[in-house]
Design an enzyme around this catalytic site. Structure first.
Site, mmCIF file in Angstrom:
data_model
loop_
_atom_site.group_PDB
_atom_site.id
_atom_site.type_symbol
_atom_site.label_atom_id
_atom_site.label_comp_id
_atom_site.label_asym_id
_atom_site.label_seq_id
_atom_site.Cartn_x
_atom_site.Cartn_y
_atom_site.Cartn_z
ATOM 1 N N VAL A 1 8.059 6.461 16.873
ATOM 2 C CA VAL A 1 7.759 7.101 15.586
ATOM 3 C C VAL A 1 6.511 7.992 15.672
ATOM 4 C CG1 VAL A 1 7.311 6.722 13.129
ATOM 5 C CG2 VAL A 1 8.887 5.220 14.360
ATOM 6 N N LYS B 1 0.839 -1.208 0.000
ATOM 7 C CA LYS B 1 0.000 0.000 0.000
ATOM 8 C C LYS B 1 0.873 1.258 0.000
ATOM 9 C CE LYS B 1 -1.871 1.624 4.164
ATOM 10 N NZ LYS B 1 -1.495 3.014 4.323
ATOM 11 N N ASN B 2 1.922 1.247 0.828
ATOM 12 C CA ASN B 2 2.691 2.476 1.010
ATOM 13 C C ASN B 2 3.723 2.723 -0.093
ATOM 14 O OD1 ASN B 2 1.106 2.992 3.159
ATOM 15 N ND2 ASN B 2 2.605 2.400 4.720
ATOM 16 N N CYS C 1 -4.772 7.843 9.459
ATOM 17 C CA CYS C 1 -5.071 7.328 10.795
ATOM 18 C C CYS C 1 -4.781 8.342 11.881
ATOM 19 C CB CYS C 1 -4.252 6.060 11.024
ATOM 20 S SG CYS C 1 -4.825 4.715 9.989
HETATM 21 N N1 EPU Z 1 6.365 14.378 10.847
HETATM 22 C C1 EPU Z 1 6.420 15.716 11.189
HETATM 23 N N2 EPU Z 1 6.265 16.653 10.190
HETATM 24 C C2 EPU Z 1 6.062 16.301 8.887
HETATM 25 C C3 EPU Z 1 6.021 14.933 8.540
HETATM 26 C C4 EPU Z 1 6.173 13.990 9.553
HETATM 27 O O1 EPU Z 1 6.600 16.067 12.365
HETATM 28 O O2 EPU Z 1 5.929 17.211 8.037
HETATM 29 C C5 EPU Z 1 6.513 13.359 11.918
HETATM 30 C C6 EPU Z 1 5.210 12.561 12.126
HETATM 31 O O3 EPU Z 1 4.293 13.263 12.936
HETATM 32 C C7 EPU Z 1 5.719 11.272 12.753
HETATM 33 C C8 EPU Z 1 7.084 11.090 12.072
HETATM 34 O O4 EPU Z 1 7.441 12.364 11.522
HETATM 35 O O5 EPU Z 1 5.910 11.447 14.143
HETATM 36 C C9 EPU Z 1 7.110 10.045 10.985
HETATM 37 O O6 EPU Z 1 6.107 10.324 10.025
HETATM 38 P P1 EPU Z 1 6.293 9.951 8.493
HETATM 39 O O7 EPU Z 1 6.240 11.220 7.688
HETATM 40 O O8 EPU Z 1 7.492 9.081 8.354
HETATM 41 O O9 EPU Z 1 4.999 9.096 8.199
HETATM 42 P P2 EPU Z 1 4.014 9.164 6.964
HETATM 43 O O10 EPU Z 1 4.752 9.357 5.708
HETATM 44 O O11 EPU Z 1 2.870 10.069 7.277
HETATM 45 C C10 EPU Z 1 4.145 6.615 6.380
HETATM 46 C C11 EPU Z 1 3.147 5.502 6.255
HETATM 47 C C12 EPU Z 1 2.691 5.068 7.634
HETATM 48 C C13 EPU Z 1 3.911 4.592 8.416
HETATM 49 C C14 EPU Z 1 4.952 5.726 8.477
HETATM 50 C C15 EPU Z 1 6.235 5.302 9.146
HETATM 51 C C16 EPU Z 1 2.074 5.980 4.179
HETATM 52 C C17 EPU Z 1 0.846 6.416 3.467
HETATM 53 N N3 EPU Z 1 2.007 5.962 5.498
HETATM 54 O O12 EPU Z 1 3.441 7.691 7.011
HETATM 55 O O13 EPU Z 1 1.817 3.963 7.452
HETATM 56 O O14 EPU Z 1 3.513 4.237 9.715
HETATM 57 O O15 EPU Z 1 5.265 6.180 7.138
HETATM 58 O O16 EPU Z 1 6.837 4.268 8.464
HETATM 59 O O17 EPU Z 1 3.080 5.643 3.559
HETATM 60 C C18 EPU Z 1 -0.158 2.733 7.707
HETATM 61 O O18 EPU Z 1 0.132 2.160 6.638
HETATM 62 O O19 EPU Z 1 -1.120 2.378 8.443
HETATM 63 C C19 EPU Z 1 0.631 3.880 8.138
HETATM 64 C C20 EPU Z 1 0.239 4.715 9.103
#
Ligand code: EPU
Length: 442
Positions: free
Chosen positions: A337, A23-24, A120
């Site tokens: 995280v 998915k990701n 989420c």
């Molecule tokens: N963060 C910030 N500012 C930003 C972006 C992120 O503070 O501008 C913080 C977040 O709040 C968090 C941390 O950085 O504490 C990590 O967030 P990240 O940006 O890595 O996560 P994401 O890209 O929003 C993706 C996956 C998540 C997965 C995380 C970590 C997708 C669509 N989602 O989220 O997957 O948990 O990376 O690997 O790719 C899921 O599939 O259920 C899911 C939540």
């Protein structure tokens, strides 16, 4: 649609299921198709809500999307155009992926409108890293009540940035913007999750020049044009871990076709330390898979901390916690995280688990949450006999874990809000049925 499922627990899960592309990665590769000037073809795409949302947004922007056999999607981006804000806003709150349309839309049509994001509820989930990177590239960002409007009157230019934290989404934002920006971009403290490396492979197929260096440095040389791609995504290692833990928590035996060892090594180590057994089947060319089972005897308590890759993924934590309610002794979990990714444990406690949450960091991995009063560590005392309960799905991975607990429990559970699971798990109910779970609609 009926959103409540009744689960009769206590039956071990046995059988075989297959996972498709991650998915990701899939949702990001779909956005990447916007950047090309020729058709792209993505294989083995799961039929899940996140894919539908991204498909809807692509189509609103003039990308023709068609379906081939076996989960293949074909994208024709010949006529990318501006979309109507009201029509885009239909997708508001449904996913986090729309934020990744910024760079590609600025390159293609000079303007991007991004609706309010969803995803989420597992923490604050700000987009500050995304916006500061886009501004560094030269984008103007205007916030309005309905969402974000972006323009790039002087074009987008490569730059040097350091992310405050190796965010997956912000790294993808930089990649999807830098590939067609003028000049060179150097990103430090980048995320290097396998899904990101696979996105880099997609972009390389399209003509991008991207090198991944040691110490989380990614260097991108912008190119003026990109073509299409043909890609088979890496399998969904988050879903694989979910089913692996389902086998462990229910004393079952599940073969996950298409699971791959290489991106799951950290999970497999923990699975083995807890007492789970697995066997990697890669003896034939073709998909292969991994068999996961409970070998009998008691499970062992462990201490674990989630972290960015190559650490233990935050999305593996929730199903593991369910298995740890069945392990003898005290297990410790430190979530580093997301600040609020242990809320789902309330339901496990209601079902008979003994879990205490703490604001302190119960582990040595550097963490942003210890000083900030978040309940982000857990101590689990087991083994506990779980019993059925009335449950409400809180988020995707937490929700799957509620199912797991209900399957492992004695008695009947009613689970509300099941539709949320369809965001990330294809054919969830059919897979449960294939594994012999006793689940029915209320
Ligand atoms: N963060 C910030 N500012 C930003 C972006 C992120 O503070 O501008 C913080 C977040 O709040 C968090 C941390 O950085 O504490 C990590 O967030 P990240 O940006 O890595 O996560 P994401 O890209 O929003 C993706 C996956 C998540 C997965 C995380 C970590 C997708 C669509 N989602 O989220 O997957 O948990 O990376 O690997 O790719 C899921 O599939 O259920 C899911 C939540």
């Amino acid at each position: 649609m009926d959103d409540v499922l009744v689960v009769h627990g206590g039956a071990p899960l046995h059988g075989e299921i297959r996972v498709r592309g991650a998915k990701n990665l899939v949702s990001k590769a779909m956005v990447a198709a916007l950047l090309g000037e020729a058709e792209s073809r993505l294989h083995d795409v799961p039929s899940i809500r996140d894919v539908e949302v991204v498909r809807g947004l692509l189509e609103l922007h003039g990308v023709r999307v068609s379906e081939g056999p076996a989960g293949e999607l074909v994208f024709d981006p010949a006529n990318v155009e501006r979309a109507n804000v009201d029509e885009i806003n239909v997708h508001a709150g449904s996913s986090r992926i729309p934020i990744l349309f910024c760079g590609p839309l600025l390159h293609r049509i000079g303007h991007a409108f991004i609706p309010d994001l969803g995803g989420c509820r597992i923490g604050d989930r700000p987009i500050d890293f995304h916006l500061s990177a886009l501004r560094e590239f030269g984008a103007h960002v205007e916030k309005s009540p309905e969402g974000l409007h972006l323009t790039a009157p002087d074009g987008l230019r490569g730059s040097k940035f350091t992310l405050p934290y190796p965010s997956v989404g912000a790294t993808e934002q930089v990649l999807l913007t830098a590939v067609r920006a003028e000049g060179v971009t150097e990103l430090r403290n980048a995320a290097v999750e396998p899904e990101i490396i696979d996105l880099i492979c997609v972009l390389q197929k399209m003509g991008a020049i991207i090198s991944v260096h040691t110490d989380r440095v990614i260097r991108i040389e912008g190119v003026p044009h990109l073509t299409g791609y043909q890609h088979r995504p890496l399998p969904d290692r988050l879903e694989v871990a979910s089913w692996a833990c389902a086998a462990l928590a229910t004393h079952g035996d599940v073969y996950v076709r298409n699971a791959q060892q290489v991106d799951m090594m950290t999970f497999l180590n923990v699975f083995r330390s807890v007492g789970g057994a697995f066997e990697v089947d890669d003896s034939h060319t073709g998909s292969g898979g991994i068999r996961f089972w409970h070998p009998g005897g008691e499970l062992s308590a462990v201490a674990l901390e989630t972290d960015v890759h190559p650490g233990l993924m935050t999305d593996w934590q929730q199903p593991l916690v369910v298995a740890l309610t069945q392990a003898r002794g005290l297990s410790i979990v430190h979530e580093t995280v997301y600040e609020q990714r242990l809320g789902f444990t309330d339901a496990l406690v209601k079902m008979g688990a003994t879990i205490q949450l703490y604001r302190e960091c119960l582990g040595s991995t550097p963490c942003r949450f210890g000083q900030r009063n978040f309940l982000h560590s857990a101590v689990i005392s087991g083994p506990s006999k779980l019993h059925g309960a009335e449950l409400e799905i809180p988020d995707l991975r937490g929700g799957f874990s509620h199912f797991l607990a209900a399957l492992a429990a004695e008695g009947t559970s009613r689970i509300h809000g099941v539709d949320l699971i369809n965001r990330g798990y294809e054919d969830f109910e059919a897979k449960l049925a294939a594994l012999g779970a006793r689940v029915e609609h209320a």
